[in-house]
Design a protein around this motif. Structure first.
Motif, mmCIF file in Angstrom:
data_model
loop_
_atom_site.group_PDB
_atom_site.id
_atom_site.type_symbol
_atom_site.label_atom_id
_atom_site.label_comp_id
_atom_site.label_asym_id
_atom_site.label_seq_id
_atom_site.Cartn_x
_atom_site.Cartn_y
_atom_site.Cartn_z
ATOM 1 N N GLU A 220 -71.858 42.317 -17.877
ATOM 2 C CA GLU A 220 -70.942 41.594 -16.998
ATOM 3 C C GLU A 220 -69.669 42.403 -16.735
ATOM 4 N N GLU A 221 -69.151 43.074 -17.751
ATOM 5 C CA GLU A 221 -67.961 43.898 -17.557
ATOM 6 C C GLU A 221 -68.259 45.078 -16.635
ATOM 7 N N THR A 222 -69.413 45.684 -16.796
ATOM 8 C CA THR A 222 -69.802 46.793 -15.926
ATOM 9 C C THR A 222 -69.933 46.324 -14.479
ATOM 10 N N THR A 223 -70.525 45.153 -14.279
ATOM 11 C CA THR A 223 -70.656 44.599 -12.929
ATOM 12 C C THR A 223 -69.279 44.329 -12.326
ATOM 13 N N ALA A 224 -68.361 43.779 -13.123
ATOM 14 C CA ALA A 224 -67.009 43.504 -12.629
ATOM 15 C C ALA A 224 -66.299 44.805 -12.236
ATOM 16 N N ILE A 225 -66.473 45.841 -13.021
ATOM 17 C CA ILE A 225 -65.869 47.136 -12.689
ATOM 18 C C ILE A 225 -66.480 47.700 -11.411
ATOM 19 N N ASN A 226 -67.790 47.543 -11.249
ATOM 20 C CA ASN A 226 -68.439 48.012 -10.015
ATOM 21 C C ASN A 226 -67.930 47.243 -8.796
ATOM 22 N N ILE A 227 -67.697 45.949 -8.953
ATOM 23 C CA ILE A 227 -67.156 45.141 -7.855
ATOM 24 C C ILE A 227 -65.746 45.616 -7.506
ATOM 25 N N ALA A 228 -64.906 45.863 -8.524
ATOM 26 C CA ALA A 228 -63.546 46.348 -8.280
ATOM 27 C C ALA A 228 -63.575 47.712 -7.587
ATOM 28 N N THR A 229 -64.487 48.567 -8.003
ATOM 29 C CA THR A 229 -64.609 49.883 -7.372
ATOM 30 C C THR A 229 -65.015 49.748 -5.904
ATOM 31 N N ALA A 230 -65.977 48.875 -5.631
ATOM 32 C CA ALA A 230 -66.409 48.656 -4.247
ATOM 33 C C ALA A 230 -65.261 48.098 -3.404
ATOM 34 N N LEU A 231 -64.474 47.202 -3.991
ATOM 35 C CA LEU A 231 -63.351 46.620 -3.264
ATOM 36 C C LEU A 231 -62.286 47.679 -2.961
ATOM 37 N N ILE A 232 -61.991 48.526 -3.933
ATOM 38 C CA ILE A 232 -61.009 49.598 -3.714
ATOM 39 C C ILE A 232 -61.517 50.560 -2.646
ATOM 40 N N ASN A 233 -62.791 50.918 -2.711
ATOM 41 C CA ASN A 233 -63.367 51.804 -1.689
ATOM 42 C C ASN A 233 -63.309 51.166 -0.302
#
Length: 161
Positions: free
Chosen positions: A44-57
């Motif tokens: 779940e933490e990895t997924t949240a980090i991936n979501i934040a990365t996608a949002l920043i991109n």
């Protein structure tokens, strides 16, 4: 007198070996649930980090338009006007980082984004000032931030001026 052949284990040895084996097996089964919970939390933490990365991109690739606030393509977030702070934008995403359609129960993460734009985008020294972005992600969606199973927060600066 005849001697008896003593090849084999006594009943006491067998019972003792079974007791030690059972104790070790029970200890390993107890650790299994801890390992599974840790695995779920890490996923779940990895997924949240991936979501934040996608949002920043998504925000970084938003086209720069002079004098007009841009809107990101993936999450439809409006960049704030010069010298303003955006109202926190809250939306729900699923485990692959997509905003589910209305009524779709697959939403798992609550994303809150707050952006602060500098006044005129330029400091007194003529240096470009970044747009500051605060991203908070919590899960599950129905929980408040205080009662969430997990949450993460990241802060980034975007060169948008």
């Amino acid at each position: 007198m005849t001697s008896r052949n003593k090849a084999g284990f006594s009943l006491v040895e067998v019972v003792l070996a079974l007791g030690i084996g059972s104790f070790c097996l029970i200890a390993l089964l107890g650790l299994l649930s801890v390992g599974l919970k840790s695995d779920i939390a890490a996923t779940e933490e990895t997924t949240a980090i991936n979501i934040a990365t996608a949002l920043i991109n998504d925000l970084q690739t938003t086209p720069k338009v002079t004098g007009v606030t841009g809107t990101s393509t993936l999450y439809q977030l409006a960049l704030p006007a010069s010298g303003s702070v955006s109202n926190p934008a809250a939306f729900i995403v699923n485990q692959v980082g997509q905003v589910p359609k209305s009524g779709d129960p697959t939403g798992r993460y609550l994303v809150t984004v707050t952006m602060t734009a500098p006044q005129n985008g330029v400091s007194g020294a003529g240096q470009v000032q970044p747009v500051f972005v605060d991203i908070r992600i919590s899960w599950p969606v129905a929980a408040s931030l205080q009662n969430a199973v997990g949450s993460m927060e990241t802060f980034t600066a975007l060169d948008r001026w």
